[in-house]
Design a protein around this motif. Structure first.
Motif, PDB file in Angstrom:
ATOM      1  N   ALA A  22       5.605   4.022   0.878  1.00  0.00           N
ATOM      2  CA  ALA A  22       5.172   2.710   0.395  1.00  0.00           C
ATOM      3  C   ALA A  22       5.463   1.669   1.467  1.00  0.00           C
ATOM      4  O   ALA A  22       6.568   1.614   2.009  1.00  0.00           O
ATOM      5  CB  ALA A  22       5.892   2.357  -0.899  1.00  0.00           C
ATOM      6  N   TYR A  60       0.846  -1.194   0.000  1.00  0.00           N
ATOM      7  CA  TYR A  60       0.000   0.000   0.000  1.00  0.00           C
ATOM      8  C   TYR A  60       0.883   1.246   0.000  1.00  0.00           C
ATOM      9  O   TYR A  60       1.998   1.230   0.526  1.00  0.00           O
ATOM     10  CB  TYR A  60      -0.915   0.023   1.225  1.00  0.00           C
ATOM     11  N   THR A  61       0.366   2.327  -0.582  1.00  0.00           N
ATOM     12  CA  THR A  61       1.035   3.622  -0.537  1.00  0.00           C
ATOM     13  C   THR A  61       0.204   4.559   0.336  1.00  0.00           C
ATOM     14  O   THR A  61      -0.973   4.815   0.044  1.00  0.00           O
ATOM     15  CB  THR A  61       1.198   4.228  -1.932  1.00  0.00           C
ATOM     16  N   GLN A  66       4.523  10.790   1.129  1.00  0.00           N
ATOM     17  CA  GLN A  66       3.915   9.465   1.026  1.00  0.00           C
ATOM     18  C   GLN A  66       4.968   8.395   1.238  1.00  0.00           C
ATOM     19  O   GLN A  66       6.161   8.621   1.031  1.00  0.00           O
ATOM     20  CB  GLN A  66       3.203   9.281  -0.311  1.00  0.00           C
TER      21      GLN A  66
END
Length: 532
Positions: A145, A125-126, A143
């Protein structure tokens, strides 16, 4: 002759006195992810107009930056550390978790805020994090990862990946003493490159001295635990679940002399939503001695029977694979047993090997055929009895994901430094409160080994109905005598077997010595199943 899970009588005092620090073992496998503050960008305008997000610059006084670190804490869970730089004001923190959900938190500039999140399924998921200064309204976006720790299971095979006798999967020839051979897993056949762990039936044969085999991730430090123990002249199988690293696993021969190795794959794990695991209190599905689950009478030489497993009341109709303990008893000649999905021809792989008159068991994970059945073939010339106990199953409906842990020894009754010391008495049991205080742990991948055996018998591993409070206060009741078995032995033998153990109502697991003589017990842990 060893007993094959026949009922027994008599009671001895429980031999458990404390619990190993399983939480410490599990924490050793946490993964860290990092996205430093210099990756921060300006957020895009709320109305979607104007320039898209742009890198922040140090000479812009109103700009703040945000640094991110994430840590796995369970099969599906993680924590994100958010640090806002360039301000000392209160900040709001917005999360887009990358799974279609969002969240909010708050903190103070210059300090770190820790925010947990649980994913419904394993995977990558990011996470997008937006930090806003509550005074200046300056914002920053970063963000990160991440991957969950947990993996789901995909049935495969059974397929032979390694046979040093003929050069399958490795150079032809025995594995030398104190040497490891590398077995390619990722990209081997249809096994994907992102495989995280593999299920192998590992067999030692043509041994001229005693020893053991250890399976571990390629390039990692070799653990002190073992997976298969063997004596001269023995052909010994054992199921292993081993993490994959660099696309390979290493198989180390800890014996004094060279041996041949055979490895058959029956499935693999990836960090993608597939089949989760549901552990069960062991239930007997087949006993040819009494006609349970199939026709009464021994399975003929080169004969095959098929039995229903999915939809039996224990196993979900949607099961993709089942975890079994399969026992051969009263065989009339040497041979092997192969367990495979119904509706197909028996593969060349084998699950357990036996000699005339021997009672021997092995763990098996086998895909379920389209009709919910499995087949069992007797690869010997002459008939034998077969017993099948189900200990769990894999299905798309289960949320329990596999998390490998650093192989660790939980118990060795020979060692005064462990928490239960001294031989396990005949007809007694050791209770191990493995998941006490860990409610989301639903099952364990263990290797149990008995040694210094004084009599023929079998080991049974079952959930305990008592709580740890009961044992501490003397209010426990004697658990029901198990009717299943996990491994069998005769006097003087050292016998291992993989155990996939359910935690039961209180997280306590019992290891029963179902013989009249004392023995020593060794228990190693290789992984857990968690539902969060």
């Amino acid at each position: 002759m060893a007993h094959a899970a026949d009922p027994s009588t008599g009671q001895a005092k429980p031999h458990g006195v404390a619990k190993p620090d399983l939480a410490k073992v599990a924490r050793s496998e946490s993964t860290t992810f990092d996205s430093p503050a210099d990756r921060s960008v300006k957020p895009a305008p709320a109305d979607g107009k104007g320039k898209a997000a742009a890198p922040l610059t140090a000479d812009t006084a109103a700009d703040i930056t945000v640094g991110l670190k994430a840590f796995t804490i369970s099969a599906h869970g993680l924590e994100v550390d958010t640090t806002a730089n360039g301000t000392t004001n209160p900040v709001s923190i917005g999360f887009d978790w990358g799974d279609g959900t969002t969240g909010q938190d708050s903190g103070t500039g210059g300090q770190t805020t820790t925010t947990p999140h649980q994913y419904a399924k394993p995977g990558g998921y990011t996470i997008k994090v937006t930090v806003t200064d509550q005074v200046t309204q300056a914002s920053s976006v970063n963000q990160i990862a991440v991957w969950t720790s947990g993996s789901h299971y995909t049935p495969y095979g059974p397929t032979r990946l390694l046979d040093t006798r003929n050069g399958t999967g490795a150079p032809q020839g025995k594995v030398p003493a104190y040497t490891a051979t590398q077995l390619k897993i990722a990209g081997n056949g249809a096994i994907p490159s992102n495989v995280t762990a593999v299920v192998l039936n590992l067999t030692v044969t043509n041994a001229t001295s005693g020893g053991h085999i250890t399976a571990y991730p390629n390039g990692s430090d070799r653990p002190t635990t073992s997976n298969v123990n063997f004596a001269p002249g023995q052909t010994v199988p054992n199921l292993v679940i081993v993490p994959v690293k660099n696309g390979y696993v290493d198989l180390y021969n800890g014996g004094w002399e060279s041996v041949d190795l055979i490895a058959d794959v029956t499935g693999y794990f990836t960090k993608s939503a597939s089949s989760g695991y549901t552990p069960l209190t062991p239930q007997r599905l087949v006993d040819t001695r009494i006609g349970q689950g199939t026709s009464k009478g021994q399975v003929p030489g080169y004969g095959t029977f098929t039995t229903q497993v999915a939809g039996t009341g224990y196993v979900s109709p949607g099961a993709t694979a089942v975890a079994l303990n399969v026992t051969v008893t009263n065989p009339k000649s040497d041979g092997h047993l192969t367990v495979f999905p119904s509706g197909q021809s028996a593969p060349t792989a084998s699950n357990l090997n036996f000699t005339t008159g021997q009672t021997v068991a092995n763990s098996v994970i086998v895909p379920v055929g389209p009709d919910g059945k499995i087949s069992v073939r007797n690869g010997a010339w002459n008939p034998t009895d077969v017993i099948v106990d189900v200990v769990g199953y894999y299905s798309k409906d289960s949320t329990n994901a596999f998390v490998p842990v650093k192989p660790s020894r939980l118990l060795d009754t020979r060692d005064g430094n462990t928490w239960a010391y001294g031989p396990l008495e005949g007809r007694g049991y050791i209770y191990m409160p493995l998941s006490d205080g860990l409610p989301h742990t639903k099952g364990f991948v263990l290797n149990s080994t008995v040694t210094n055996t004084k009599d023929s018998g079998y080991l049974a591993v079952t959930p305990d109905p008592n709580s740890l409070y009961d044992y501490k206060n003397g209010t426990e009741v004697w658990p029901p005598t198990p009717t299943s078995s996990n491994l069998n032995w005769t006097p003087g033998k050292t016998v291992p077997n993989l155990v996939q153990a359910a935690t039961g109502p209180s997280g306590i697991i019992d290891f029963w010595n179902q013989s009249d003589g004392n023995l020593d017990l060794i228990v190693d842990i290789f992984g857990v199943y968690e539902d969060n």
